[in-house]
Scaffold this motif. Structure first.
Motif, PDB file in Angstrom:
ATOM      1  N   ALA A 149      41.365  44.829  30.073  1.00 44.48           N
ATOM      2  CA  ALA A 149      40.835  45.896  30.934  1.00 44.48           C
ATOM      3  C   ALA A 149      41.699  46.008  32.201  1.00 44.48           C
ATOM      4  N   LEU A 150      42.087  44.852  32.749  1.00 48.22           N
ATOM      5  CA  LEU A 150      42.915  44.866  33.961  1.00 48.22           C
ATOM      6  C   LEU A 150      44.330  45.378  33.656  1.00 48.22           C
ATOM      7  N   GLY A 151      44.828  45.048  32.474  1.00 56.90           N
ATOM      8  CA  GLY A 151      46.140  45.557  32.070  1.00 56.90           C
ATOM      9  C   GLY A 151      46.102  47.072  31.966  1.00 56.90           C
ATOM     10  N   PHE A 195      37.805  44.309  41.161  1.00 58.25           N
ATOM     11  CA  PHE A 195      39.174  44.379  40.638  1.00 58.25           C
ATOM     12  C   PHE A 195      39.535  45.811  40.214  1.00 58.25           C
ATOM     13  N   GLY A 196      38.858  46.805  40.798  1.00 58.11           N
ATOM     14  CA  GLY A 196      39.156  48.184  40.387  1.00 58.11           C
ATOM     15  C   GLY A 196      38.531  48.557  39.053  1.00 58.11           C
ATOM     16  N   LEU A 197      37.626  47.717  38.540  1.00 58.75           N
ATOM     17  CA  LEU A 197      36.936  48.020  37.279  1.00 58.75           C
ATOM     18  C   LEU A 197      35.452  48.265  37.570  1.00 58.75           C
ATOM     19  N   ALA A 198      34.813  49.100  36.733  1.00 59.12           N
ATOM     20  CA  ALA A 198      33.358  49.233  36.774  1.00 59.12           C
ATOM     21  C   ALA A 198      32.815  48.240  35.752  1.00 59.12           C
ATOM     22  N   ILE A 199      32.008  47.284  36.220  1.00 62.07           N
ATOM     23  CA  ILE A 199      31.639  46.163  35.334  1.00 62.07           C
ATOM     24  C   ILE A 199      30.130  46.062  35.198  1.00 62.07           C
ATOM     25  N   MET A 200      29.681  45.846  33.955  1.00 65.83           N
ATOM     26  CA  MET A 200      28.245  45.669  33.710  1.00 65.83           C
ATOM     27  C   MET A 200      28.047  44.541  32.694  1.00 65.83           C
ATOM     28  N   SER A 201      27.056  43.706  32.971  1.00 66.20           N
ATOM     29  CA  SER A 201      26.754  42.605  32.049  1.00 66.20           C
ATOM     30  C   SER A 201      25.265  42.307  32.127  1.00 66.20           C
ATOM     31  N   THR A 341      42.251  30.411  35.832  1.00 63.04           N
ATOM     32  CA  THR A 341      41.898  31.651  36.539  1.00 63.04           C
ATOM     33  C   THR A 341      40.680  32.296  35.899  1.00 63.04           C
ATOM     34  N   SER A 342      40.584  32.197  34.570  1.00 65.09           N
ATOM     35  CA  SER A 342      39.443  32.880  33.949  1.00 65.09           C
ATOM     36  C   SER A 342      38.160  32.130  34.277  1.00 65.09           C
ATOM     37  N   ASP A 343      38.239  30.814  34.392  1.00 61.49           N
ATOM     38  CA  ASP A 343      37.010  30.068  34.675  1.00 61.49           C
ATOM     39  C   ASP A 343      36.667  30.027  36.164  1.00 61.49           C
ATOM     40  N   SER A 344      37.580  30.505  37.018  1.00 57.95           N
ATOM     41  CA  SER A 344      37.237  30.520  38.448  1.00 57.95           C
ATOM     42  C   SER A 344      36.952  31.937  38.942  1.00 57.95           C
ATOM     43  N   VAL A 349      45.507  38.515  35.342  1.00 56.88           N
ATOM     44  CA  VAL A 349      46.235  39.780  35.570  1.00 56.88           C
ATOM     45  C   VAL A 349      46.064  40.232  37.019  1.00 56.88           C
ATOM     46  N   ASP A 350      44.903  39.888  37.598  1.00 56.64           N
ATOM     47  CA  ASP A 350      44.666  40.283  38.979  1.00 56.64           C
ATOM     48  C   ASP A 350      45.233  39.272  39.969  1.00 56.64           C
ATOM     49  N   SER A 351      45.099  37.975  39.647  1.00 53.73           N
ATOM     50  CA  SER A 351      45.486  36.964  40.639  1.00 53.73           C
ATOM     51  C   SER A 351      46.970  36.623  40.567  1.00 53.73           C
ATOM     52  N   GLU A 352      47.588  36.849  39.406  1.00 52.48           N
ATOM     53  CA  GLU A 352      49.035  36.591  39.291  1.00 52.48           C
ATOM     54  C   GLU A 352      49.705  37.826  38.695  1.00 52.48           C
ATOM     55  N   PRO A 353      49.634  38.961  39.422  1.00 51.94           N
ATOM     56  CA  PRO A 353      50.081  40.227  38.830  1.00 51.94           C
ATOM     57  C   PRO A 353      51.564  40.257  38.456  1.00 51.94           C
TER      58      PRO A 353
END
Ligand code: ADP
Length: 379
Positions: A149-151, A195-201, A341-344, A349-353
Motif C-alpha cells: 500500500a505504501l509502495g 503514512f498518507g493512507l486511509a486505514i481501517m481495521s 520496522t513492521s513490528d514497531s 517503506v515509510d521509515s527507510e524510503p
C-alpha cells in the motif's frame, strides 16, 4: 456511561420486522455483543426475504446508534438460503466483475444473475479494490499488504488499507495505530489517516485482548460494513488484507467484495506454494483476476554484511507463477529491518524510503498499478 445489552434489546424491541413483529420476538437476532460502546450483532433471515429486511436492518442500526454512549454499531443482515426457498434476487443493476484477463478492463462482461459476483456492487469513490491473500498464516501477508500500500502511495496513488483479518487483525501493531475511528455526520466511520493512507481495521474497534468469536455469517457482514460504512473518500486503490487461508470465509469474501484483483503472498517452502495454488484456484473460481504472486522471505539477507543466502531454496514462486501463467511480482528478502520496522509500527517503506526494501515494494506496486491502470484511469 456504559451501554448495556438490555438497553440495546429494549430499543430493538421497538423496531418491527416486515411483518410487524418486534425484532426481539422475530427469532432473527444473533447474540448481541456490547463492548465499551461498540455494539455488534446480526439479523439472520431467509435469503428470499433479504430485500424486505434491508430497511429493518437500517432502522435497527439507526436506533442502536441513537442510544447515548454507543460509539459504533455494526449490524449485519445475513441471509441464509433455507431448503426449498427460491434464491435471493440479485441487487438492482449491479456492476459486475471482469474475468481473468489482464490488464483489468474498466468494462466488465455481463454475468448471469446466478453468478456469485452478482452480490457485488462498487464502492463509491474507490476505483479498485484488491485483495492481498495467502494460503496460510505467518507468511508475511499483512506486512506485505501494508508495505505494498505504501509502495502504491509512493507512485502517487491515493491508497487505503482495510485489515479484513478479523480473527487476528495485525494492522494496529504494524501501524502503531491505537486510536478509535470517529463517526462523520452520516454516521460513517472515518478511517485513520497515517503514512498518507486511509486505514481501517476491526482491531481499532475492539481491545486487543478481547477474544473475538465470529459466527460464520458475521464474518462477512463485519467486513462488508468495514468496506461500505466507512467514509473512505476518493481512492485509486483499496488494499484488503484478507484473513489467511482459502476456506469458506475467504471464498465468501472474495465473492462479496468487488475485487479487481488479488495478490498472493507465498514463502518459498513447498508447503506454502501448495497453499498459494489453492489461493489461485479460489480466486479463479470467483473470477477475480490474480495480479500475481509475491515471494516473501525469499532469501536471507545478512543485516551485517548484506550477503544473500538462499536458505529456503529460493525461486519456487517464480517458477510456479510461470507454470500457472500468472505474473510474478517480485521477491522480498527475509531481513531483520523488515521484521523490526513492521513490528514497531514503522513500516519499512515509510521509515527507510531510500533503502533497498522500499524499492522492492515500490517495484511490486508498479506491477500492480500497471495492471489496474485502465480501471484507475476510467475512475
Ligand atoms: P501474516 O499476515 O501472513 O500472518 P505477518 O505480516 O504478520 O504475517 O508477518 C509475520 C511475521 O513475520 C512478523 O513478525 C513480521 O514482522 C515478519 N515478517 C514478514 N515479512 C518479513 C520479511 N520479509 N523479513 C523479515 N520478517 C518478516
Amino acid at each position: 456511561m456504559s451501554v448495556t445489552q438490555q438497553e440495546v434489546l429494549d430499543v430493538l424491541g421497538k423496531v418491527k420486522s416486515p411483518d410487524g413483529v418486534a425484532l426481539t420476538h422475530a427469532n432473527v437476532l444473533s447474540a448481541v455483543t456490547v463492548n465499551d460502546g461498540k455494539v455488534f450483532f446480526s439479523i439472520n433471515v431467509d435469503a428470499a426475504q433479504a430485500r424486505a429486511w434491508e430497511s429493518v436492518r437500517a432502522a435497527a442500526e439507526a436506533a442502536v446508534r441513537a442510544i447515548p454512549g454507543v460509539t459504533t454499531a455494526m449490524i449485519a443482515l445475513t441471509a441464509e438460503r433455507k431448503p426449498g426457498s427460491p434464491a435471493a434476487a440479485p441487487p438492482p443493476a449491479p456492476h459486475r466483475h471482469s474475468h481473468g484477463v489482464q490488464p483489468v478492463s474498466a468494462h466488465r462482461p455481463p454475468q448471469s444473475p446466478a453468478s456469485p459476483m452478482s452480490k457485488q456492487s462498487e464502492i463509491p469513490g474507490i476505483a479498485a479494490v484488491i485483495a492481498v491473500a495467502s494460503g496460510k498464516g505467518g507468511v508475511g501477508k499483512s506486512t506485505t499488504a501494508l508495505n505494498l500500500a505504501l509502495g502504491l502511495r509512493d507512485l502517487g496513488l491515493r491508497v487505503g488499507l482495510l485489515d479484513a483479518d478479523i480473527y487476528g487483525p495485525s494492522v494496529p501493531r504494524l501501524t502503531g495505530i491505537h486510536e478509535k475511528p470517529q463517526l462523520d455526520d452520516n454516521r460513517k466511520m472515518i478511517p485513520i489517516q497515517r503514512f498518507g493512507l486511509a486505514i481501517m481495521s476491526i482491531g481499532f474497534l475492539v481491545e486487543e485482548e478481547t477474544a473475538m468469536i465470529w459466527r460464520g455469517p458475521m464474518v462477512m457482514s463485519a467486513i462488508t460494513q468495514m468496506l461500505r460504512d466507512v467514509a473512505w473518500g476518493t481512492l485509486d486503490i483499496l488494499v484488503v488484507d484478507m484473513p489467511p487461508g482459502t476456506g469458506d470465509a475467504q471464498l465468501t469474501l472474495a465473492q462479496n467484495v468487488p475485487l479487481r484483483g488479488a495478490v498472493i503472498i507465498s514463502t518459498p517452502q513447498d508447503l506454502s506454494l501448495i497453499d498459494a495454488r489453492r489461493g489461485l484456484a479460489m480466486f479463479k473460481k470467483v473470477n477475480v483476476p490474480v495480479l500475481g504472486i509475491v515471494e516473501n522471505m525469499s532469501y536471507f539477507q545478512c543485516p551485517e554484511c548484506g550477503t544473500r543466502s538462499d536458505i529456503f531454496g529460493h525461486g519456487g514462486a517464480r517458477l510456479e507463477a510461470e507454470r500457472l501463467g500468472v505474473p510474478f511480482l517480485g521477491e522480498i528478502p527475509l531481513h531483520m529491518s523488515i521484521r523490526a520496522t513492521s513490528d514497531s509500527g514503522t513500516p519499512v517503506v515509510d521509515s527507510e524510503p531510500d533503502g533497498p526494501h522500499a524499492a522492492i515494494y515500490r517495484a511490486i506496486g508498479a506491477k500492480v498499478r500497471d495492471q489496474l491502470q485502465g480501471v484507475i484511469a476510467a475512475a
